[in-house]
Scaffold this motif. Structure first.
Motif, PDB file in Angstrom:
ATOM      1  N   ALA A 199       0.742  -1.300  -0.007  1.00  0.00           N
ATOM      2  CA  ALA A 199      -0.165   0.102  -0.152  1.00  0.00           C
ATOM      3  C   ALA A 199       0.812   1.388  -0.095  1.00  0.00           C
ATOM      4  O   ALA A 199       0.581   2.193  -0.801  1.00  0.00           O
ATOM      5  N   GLU A 200       2.008   1.064   0.597  1.00  0.00           N
ATOM      6  CA  GLU A 200       2.799   2.447   0.801  1.00  0.00           C
ATOM      7  C   GLU A 200       3.512   2.601  -0.595  1.00  0.00           C
ATOM      8  O   GLU A 200       3.639   3.615  -0.871  1.00  0.00           O
ATOM      9  N   ALA A 201       3.999   1.449  -1.029  1.00  0.00           N
ATOM     10  CA  ALA A 201       4.894   1.447  -2.386  1.00  0.00           C
ATOM     11  C   ALA A 201       3.945   2.169  -3.327  1.00  0.00           C
ATOM     12  O   ALA A 201       4.263   2.835  -4.315  1.00  0.00           O
ATOM     13  N   ASN A 202       2.551   1.699  -3.407  1.00  0.00           N
ATOM     14  CA  ASN A 202       1.782   1.993  -4.310  1.00  0.00           C
ATOM     15  C   ASN A 202       1.346   3.594  -4.350  1.00  0.00           C
ATOM     16  O   ASN A 202       1.354   4.149  -5.264  1.00  0.00           O
ATOM     17  N   ALA A 203       1.328   3.903  -3.087  1.00  0.00           N
ATOM     18  CA  ALA A 203       1.060   5.461  -2.687  1.00  0.00           C
ATOM     19  C   ALA A 203       2.224   6.424  -2.990  1.00  0.00           C
ATOM     20  O   ALA A 203       2.042   7.352  -3.613  1.00  0.00           O
ATOM     21  N   ALA A 204       3.351   5.728  -3.064  1.00  0.00           N
ATOM     22  CA  ALA A 204       4.490   6.499  -3.383  1.00  0.00           C
ATOM     23  C   ALA A 204       4.819   6.876  -4.788  1.00  0.00           C
ATOM     24  O   ALA A 204       4.866   7.822  -5.308  1.00  0.00           O
ATOM     25  N   GLN A 205       4.071   5.790  -5.604  1.00  0.00           N
ATOM     26  CA  GLN A 205       3.890   5.943  -7.161  1.00  0.00           C
ATOM     27  C   GLN A 205       2.964   6.886  -7.436  1.00  0.00           C
ATOM     28  O   GLN A 205       3.349   7.796  -8.286  1.00  0.00           O
ATOM     29  N   VAL A 206       1.793   6.812  -6.597  1.00  0.00           N
ATOM     30  CA  VAL A 206       0.946   7.690  -7.003  1.00  0.00           C
ATOM     31  C   VAL A 206       1.040   9.113  -6.814  1.00  0.00           C
ATOM     32  O   VAL A 206       0.811  10.187  -7.383  1.00  0.00           O
ATOM     33  N   LEU A 207       1.940   9.276  -5.630  1.00  0.00           N
ATOM     34  CA  LEU A 207       2.296  10.790  -5.265  1.00  0.00           C
ATOM     35  C   LEU A 207       3.342  11.348  -6.151  1.00  0.00           C
ATOM     36  O   LEU A 207       3.048  12.593  -6.508  1.00  0.00           O
ATOM     37  N   ASP A 208       4.197  10.563  -6.525  1.00  0.00           N
ATOM     38  CA  ASP A 208       5.218  11.069  -7.716  1.00  0.00           C
ATOM     39  C   ASP A 208       4.452  11.407  -9.128  1.00  0.00           C
ATOM     40  O   ASP A 208       4.833  12.265  -9.522  1.00  0.00           O
ATOM     41  N   ARG A 209       3.134  10.886  -9.448  1.00  0.00           N
ATOM     42  CA  ARG A 209       2.405  11.190 -10.536  1.00  0.00           C
ATOM     43  C   ARG A 209       1.600  12.193 -10.383  1.00  0.00           C
ATOM     44  O   ARG A 209       1.174  12.951 -11.331  1.00  0.00           O
ATOM     45  N   SER A 210       1.245  12.700  -9.187  1.00  0.00           N
ATOM     46  CA  SER A 210       0.298  13.612  -8.724  1.00  0.00           C
ATOM     47  C   SER A 210       0.641  15.101  -8.779  1.00  0.00           C
ATOM     48  O   SER A 210       2.130  15.211  -8.408  1.00  0.00           O
ATOM     49  N   ARG A 211       0.092  15.834  -9.219  1.00  0.00           N
ATOM     50  CA  ARG A 211       0.591  17.543  -9.007  1.00  0.00           C
ATOM     51  C   ARG A 211       0.626  18.192  -7.959  1.00  0.00           C
ATOM     52  O   ARG A 211       1.173  18.911  -7.623  1.00  0.00           O
ATOM     53  N   GLY A 212      -0.473  17.537  -7.148  1.00  0.00           N
ATOM     54  CA  GLY A 212      -0.325  18.447  -5.838  1.00  0.00           C
ATOM     55  C   GLY A 212      -0.986  17.091  -4.699  1.00  0.00           C
ATOM     56  O   GLY A 212      -1.544  16.001  -5.243  1.00  0.00           O
ATOM     57  N   VAL A 213      -1.254  17.646  -3.570  1.00  0.00           N
ATOM     58  CA  VAL A 213      -1.703  17.033  -2.378  1.00  0.00           C
ATOM     59  C   VAL A 213      -3.379  16.499  -2.423  1.00  0.00           C
ATOM     60  O   VAL A 213      -3.389  15.271  -2.504  1.00  0.00           O
ATOM     61  N   GLU A 214      -4.150  17.402  -3.051  1.00  0.00           N
ATOM     62  CA  GLU A 214      -5.386  17.028  -3.281  1.00  0.00           C
ATOM     63  C   GLU A 214      -5.472  16.007  -4.529  1.00  0.00           C
ATOM     64  O   GLU A 214      -6.566  15.271  -4.217  1.00  0.00           O
ATOM     65  N   GLU A 215      -4.782  16.014  -5.363  1.00  0.00           N
ATOM     66  CA  GLU A 215      -4.942  14.910  -6.418  1.00  0.00           C
ATOM     67  C   GLU A 215      -4.551  13.864  -5.843  1.00  0.00           C
ATOM     68  O   GLU A 215      -5.218  12.650  -6.342  1.00  0.00           O
ATOM     69  N   PHE A 216      -3.614  13.867  -5.037  1.00  0.00           N
ATOM     70  CA  PHE A 216      -3.060  12.498  -4.762  1.00  0.00           C
ATOM     71  C   PHE A 216      -4.164  11.797  -3.676  1.00  0.00           C
ATOM     72  O   PHE A 216      -4.468  10.860  -3.634  1.00  0.00           O
ATOM     73  N   ILE A 217      -4.700  12.740  -2.727  1.00  0.00           N
ATOM     74  CA  ILE A 217      -5.649  12.375  -1.687  1.00  0.00           C
ATOM     75  C   ILE A 217      -6.901  11.526  -2.459  1.00  0.00           C
ATOM     76  O   ILE A 217      -7.466  10.565  -2.196  1.00  0.00           O
ATOM     77  N   ASN A 218      -7.267  12.357  -3.623  1.00  0.00           N
ATOM     78  CA  ASN A 218      -8.511  11.925  -4.249  1.00  0.00           C
ATOM     79  C   ASN A 218      -8.154  10.482  -5.087  1.00  0.00           C
ATOM     80  O   ASN A 218      -9.201   9.759  -5.010  1.00  0.00           O
ATOM     81  N   ALA A 219      -6.815  10.455  -5.588  1.00  0.00           N
ATOM     82  CA  ALA A 219      -6.419   9.221  -6.236  1.00  0.00           C
ATOM     83  C   ALA A 219      -6.278   8.013  -5.463  1.00  0.00           C
ATOM     84  O   ALA A 219      -6.958   6.913  -5.550  1.00  0.00           O
ATOM     85  N   ILE A 220      -5.951   8.162  -3.993  1.00  0.00           N
ATOM     86  CA  ILE A 220      -5.757   7.088  -3.013  1.00  0.00           C
ATOM     87  C   ILE A 220      -7.106   6.715  -2.596  1.00  0.00           C
ATOM     88  O   ILE A 220      -7.437   5.730  -2.159  1.00  0.00           O
ATOM     89  N   SER A 221      -7.673   7.867  -2.304  1.00  0.00           N
ATOM     90  CA  SER A 221      -9.364   7.440  -1.714  1.00  0.00           C
ATOM     91  C   SER A 221     -10.305   6.663  -2.662  1.00  0.00           C
ATOM     92  O   SER A 221     -11.108   6.087  -2.206  1.00  0.00           O
ATOM     93  N   ALA A 222      -9.859   6.898  -4.020  1.00  0.00           N
ATOM     94  CA  ALA A 222     -10.623   6.237  -5.137  1.00  0.00           C
ATOM     95  C   ALA A 222     -10.161   4.616  -4.856  1.00  0.00           C
ATOM     96  O   ALA A 222     -10.904   3.797  -5.453  1.00  0.00           O
ATOM     97  N   ARG A 223      -9.160   4.278  -4.192  1.00  0.00           N
ATOM     98  CA  ARG A 223      -8.543   2.809  -4.004  1.00  0.00           C
ATOM     99  C   ARG A 223      -9.060   1.959  -3.049  1.00  0.00           C
ATOM    100  O   ARG A 223      -8.166   1.571  -2.192  1.00  0.00           O
TER     101      ARG A 223
END
Length: 226
Positions: A199-223
């Motif tokens: 879960a942490e490894a996948n989150a790190a990848q999503v964070l690298d692709r995200s332009r900001g915190v809000e985009e990351f939180i939305n992407a992670i929350s959808a999973r």
């Protein structure tokens, strides 16, 4: 009145300083906290215990030194939390997923074991949601007594056998690069370690692709965990 006026000026200054932090820099400052709490946000892990600094400082894109304060961090993360220990420059914080944590603590073996340690177990006084808050309040009280109560391991998703084994000081089972000490059989412990690490490894990848915190939180929350 003078104290109140100074307090208001301080609050305005904090807000202005926070607003000077651009989104990419905000993401970088919070990278560790965002990744470590991703499994909680998804409902994969019931809670995460982290030490949160009261000021995450750095230099923004304009070359100005800025500080992201503790209250701003809690607001940005938008997770339920309780502070177990507050020091001058940092706090020990339990971030939790209410549904997953309630289910974890309600597991019969966990509930019986925690009840023997003095934690409330009666759901007749308001249901599971109220019981969860009472159990968290008891954990806070325990933290005031011993700083880090070892039973917090159950709250953050460690197998009960590992938490109890650690507290009883029985010989640990050797595990290569384990995230925590394992006692008894290793299968369930390793399964959870892999689950949380993935879960942490996948989150790190999503964070690298995200332009900001809000985009990351939305992407992670959808999973969300199924």
């Amino acid at each position: 009145m003078l104290y109140y006026a100074n307090f208001l000026r301080h609050i305005r200054y904090m807000r202005e300083e926070t607003n000077r932090i651009d989104e990419s820099h905000r993401k970088e400052l919070l990278k560790f906290l965002l990744v470590k709490t991703a499994a909680v946000r998804q409902g994969i892990k019931p809670a995460e215990l982290l030490r949160v600094r009261h000021c995450y400082s750095g230099v923004n894109s304009e070359g100005l030194r800025v500080c992201l304060y503790r209250s701003d961090i809690y607001c940005i993360l938008s997770l339920d939390y309780v502070e177990l220990n507050v020091q001058e420059d940092s706090s020990l914080v339990l971030f939790y997923n209410p549904q997953t944590l309630a289910a974890t603590l309600a597991e019969p073996r966990n509930a019986r074991w925690l009840a023997r340690m003095g934690y409330p177990a009666d759901t007749s006084q308001g249901g599971e949601a109220v019981l969860l808050q009472r159990m968290l309040a008891h954990l806070v009280d325990r933290a005031a007594e011993c700083e880090l109560p070892h039973e917090v391991g159950v709250f953050i998703g460690y197998p009960l056998k590992d938490v109890a084994g650690f507290m009883q000081r029985i010989p640990a089972t050797p595990v290569h690069h384990g995230a925590w000490r394992v006692y008894g059989g290793v299968d369930e412990s390793l399964r959870r370690m892999r689950l949380y690490a993935n879960a942490e490894a996948n989150a790190a990848q999503v964070l690298d692709r995200s332009r900001g915190v809000e985009e990351f939180i939305n992407a992670i929350s959808a999973r969300k965990a199924s």
